[in-house]
Design an enzyme around this catalytic site. Sequence first.
Site, short mmCIF file in Angstrom:
data_model
loop_
_atom_site.label_atom_id
_atom_site.label_comp_id
_atom_site.label_asym_id
_atom_site.label_seq_id
_atom_site.Cartn_x
_atom_site.Cartn_y
_atom_site.Cartn_z
N LYS A 79 0.80 -1.23 0.00
CA LYS A 79 0.00 0.00 0.00
C LYS A 79 0.83 1.28 0.00
O LYS A 79 0.29 2.36 -0.17
CB LYS A 79 -0.91 0.04 1.25
CG LYS A 79 -1.94 -1.09 1.29
CD LYS A 79 -3.10 -0.74 2.21
CE LYS A 79 -2.76 -0.88 3.68
NZ LYS A 79 -3.85 -0.58 4.59
N LYS A 137 -13.57 -5.33 5.33
CA LYS A 137 -14.34 -4.16 5.75
C LYS A 137 -13.92 -2.91 4.99
O LYS A 137 -14.63 -1.92 5.00
CB LYS A 137 -14.20 -3.93 7.26
CG LYS A 137 -12.81 -3.56 7.74
CD LYS A 137 -12.85 -3.14 9.20
CE LYS A 137 -11.69 -3.65 10.02
NZ LYS A 137 -10.35 -3.30 9.53
N LYS A 159 -10.76 -12.74 0.83
CA LYS A 159 -11.51 -12.62 2.09
C LYS A 159 -12.47 -11.44 2.06
O LYS A 159 -12.24 -10.44 1.37
CB LYS A 159 -10.56 -12.57 3.28
CG LYS A 159 -9.91 -11.24 3.55
CD LYS A 159 -9.24 -11.26 4.94
CE LYS A 159 -8.93 -9.83 5.35
NZ LYS A 159 -8.30 -9.64 6.62
#
Length: 327
Positions: A113, A196, A193
Site C-alpha cells: 500500500k 471491511k 476474504k
Amino acid sequence: MTMQRDLSGITPSGHLTLGNYLGALRRFVERQHTVDGFYFVADLHALTTKHDPAKHRELTTSTAALFLAAGLDPQRATVFVQSDVPAHVQLAYLLECTAHVGELSRMIQFKEKGGRPGTRASLFTYPCLMAADILLYGAQRVPVGGDQSQHVELTRDLAVRFNTLYGPTFVVPELEPTALTARVLDLQDPTRKMSKSDSDDAAGVVRLLDTPDVIRRKFRRAVTDSEGEVRYDPHAKPGVSNLLDILAALTGQGPVSLATTITGYGQLKDAVADAVIAELRPLQERHDELVADRPELARLLDIGRQRARETSTPVLDQAQQAMGITR
Ligand code: AMP
Ligand code: TRP
C-alpha cells in the site's frame, strides 16, 4: 496461577463485517472467560490512510459499541479505545527509535500500500504503534489474521532488541499459528476474504449492521457455480463451501454433514441468511441502544480506559527509564 493475557485490536477503517465477527469478535467473546483479555478499537491505526474526520468519529464509536454488543463484558475483559490511552503513542515513539528503516521497509502491507503518492508517513511507522499496543500490556498471545503475523513477528524482534539494549522491560509475545483462523470469503469473489475496507455498498460484504433485507439480498446474490450440487469442496466449489462454512460456524455443525441435509443452492442461501440474521439481531439491537445512550457507552468504555491506563503506565515508565528519559 496467573491468567494468560490476550490482546487484539480492530482498526475502524470501515464498518465491521461478518468476517470480523466470526474471525475475531466472537472469538474474543468466547475467550474472555478463560484469559485476561484486552480488546481495543485501534482508531489511531485508521489514520494511516486517507480518512474523513466525521466518518472516522462515527466508525470509532460504532465499532466500540459493537465490541460491547457482541458480548464483551467490561467486568471480565478490558475493552477500550486506543486513543483513550496516550501511552500507546508515547511508547510507539520509543519503538520507532528501536526499529530500523530496513525492517519496516520489508513489511508486506507497506510494500503493497505504501508506493502511492500521498502515502502517509504513519503508514510506514504503523508497525511500531502496533508493537506498542502489544508490549504495553505484556500480552502473551495476540490473536490476529494471517496478514498481521509479520507485524507480530516484528513486535517480537523489537521487544528482544529493546530488552537486550536497555535491560529486561518487555514480555515477548508468542507467535500464534494463524492457520486455524476461520476465513469468511467475499460473497461475490470467493477467492478473497470479505474485507471491511471495501466500499460500503459492496454486494459481497455482509456488514454487522446491515438490515435483515440487505443481508438476505446479499446471500441470494452470492456467487456459486453451475453444478447445482450442494457439496463441501473449498477448492472446486469456493462459493458454495464459503456458504457452508458460514452456516457451520453459526450452527456448530460440520460443513460436510450440513451439505448432506441441503438440496439446492436456493435453500442453502436462505438457510445461511436466516442463521446470520438471527445471530446478528440481538447484537444490532444492543448496538443501537448503546449508540443512542452515549453516557452509558462512555461509562462502559471508561471502565476499560481506566484499567488499560493502570496496566500500561508502569510499562511505559519502565521503558522510559530504561532508555534514559529522566523525569
Ligand atoms: P481486518 O478487518 O483485516 O482489520 O481484521 C480485523 C480482525 O478481523 C482480524 O483479527 C482478522 O483476522 C479478522 N477478520 C477480518 N476479515 C476476516 C474474514 N473475512 N474472515 C475471518 N476473519 C476476518
Ligand atoms: N493492525 C491490526 C489490523 O489491521 C489491528 C491492530 C492494531 C492490532 N494494533 C493491534 C491487532 C495490536 C493486534 C494487536 O488488523
